[in-house]
Write an enzyme that holds these catalytic residues in place. Structure first.
Site, PDB file in Angstrom:
ATOM      1  N   ASP A  12       4.396  -7.029   0.601  1.00 46.93           N
ATOM      2  CA  ASP A  12       2.974  -7.303   0.437  1.00 46.93           C
ATOM      3  C   ASP A  12       2.551  -6.544  -0.827  1.00 46.93           C
ATOM      4  O   ASP A  12       3.304  -5.686  -1.316  1.00 46.93           O
ATOM      5  CB  ASP A  12       2.215  -6.817   1.677  1.00 46.93           C
ATOM      6  N   ASP A  14      -1.263  -5.489  -1.923  1.00 46.23           N
ATOM      7  CA  ASP A  14      -2.362  -4.535  -1.782  1.00 46.23           C
ATOM      8  C   ASP A  14      -2.071  -3.527  -0.679  1.00 46.23           C
ATOM      9  O   ASP A  14      -1.822  -3.887   0.469  1.00 46.23           O
ATOM     10  CB  ASP A  14      -3.662  -5.282  -1.466  1.00 46.23           C
TER      11      ASP A  14
END
Length: 220
Positions: A12, A14
């Site tokens: 991922d 953020d």
């Protein structure tokens, strides 16, 4: 879960690669407050991991405002976040170490994020890490963002690796649900103030930061 040999790690973005959550929270608070919403920074955590249009819709359903334009509101938030990342963005602890570890082990590296292309470009530029990635996938144009698994499944397909041979690394519960729904192994790195929450037991493992990834990979 299948114990097929691990062949890829999908990150991922953020909160995993870049410390962007403060930028997101500040931008959302600024834009939504200007629209007349009464909302606290503490309440912002409810939408962590969601795609920006889902975030805007989430708050509109709770505190409707006049002249609703999801795209314009989302764009205003994204522009502020991208500008802040390019100016102040900082890598999460252990990012380069983790990416080098994956490369040295011969693992393919993917990115599966809810963030839009301008944000991805800002992060890749700021951290100078684009060359590490074999596939970069965004949920921005998908019918559903996380917690739907589609962005993870798309990334596995782009890497030409079965989902059961992928490890997903997440920081949010919405992202963790997406990774599990895609039938991937999952490692979660929650924010320190959330680290003791029992819900993280849904992951295959919980790490404090990316410096611990090498040790975990040695166990797989």
């Amino acid at each position: 879960m299948s114990q097929k040999i691990l062949a890829a790690v999908i990150f991922d973005m953020d909160g995993v690669l870049i410390d962007s959550e403060p930028s997101w929270q500040a931008a959302e608070f600024n834009v939504l407050s200007q629209l007349g919403l009464t909302i606290s920074l503490e309440e912002m955590v409810q939408t962590t991991g969601l795609r920006i249009d889902q975030v805007v819709e989430f708050w509109y359903q709770r505190q409707p405002w006049d002249n609703y334009d999801n795209q314009a509101t989302a764009d205003a938030i994204v522009d502020k976040v991208a500008a802040d990342i390019l100016t102040n963005g900082k890598a999460m602890k252990g990012v380069i170490q983790a990416l080098d570890t994956c490369k040295n082990r011969g693992l393919k590296i993917g990115l599966a994020t809810s963030s839009s292309s301008p944000l991805i470009d800002a992060v890749m530029q700021k951290l100078d890490i684009r060359a590490y990635f074999d596939a970069i996938c965004s949920a921005e144009s998908l019918t559903f963002g996380k917690p739907h698994p589609e962005v993870y499944l798309n990334c596995a397909q782009a890497l030409d690796i079965p989902p059961t041979s992928c490890l997903a690394i997440e920081d949010s519960f919405n992202g963790l649900i997406a990774a599990r729904a895609a039938n991937m192994r999952s490692a979660v790195i929650p924010a320190p103030h959330e680290a003791k929450q029992p819900r993280w037991a849904a992951a295959n493992c919980q790490l404090s930061d990316l410096t611990e990834l090498e040790s975990y990979l040695a166990l797989i």
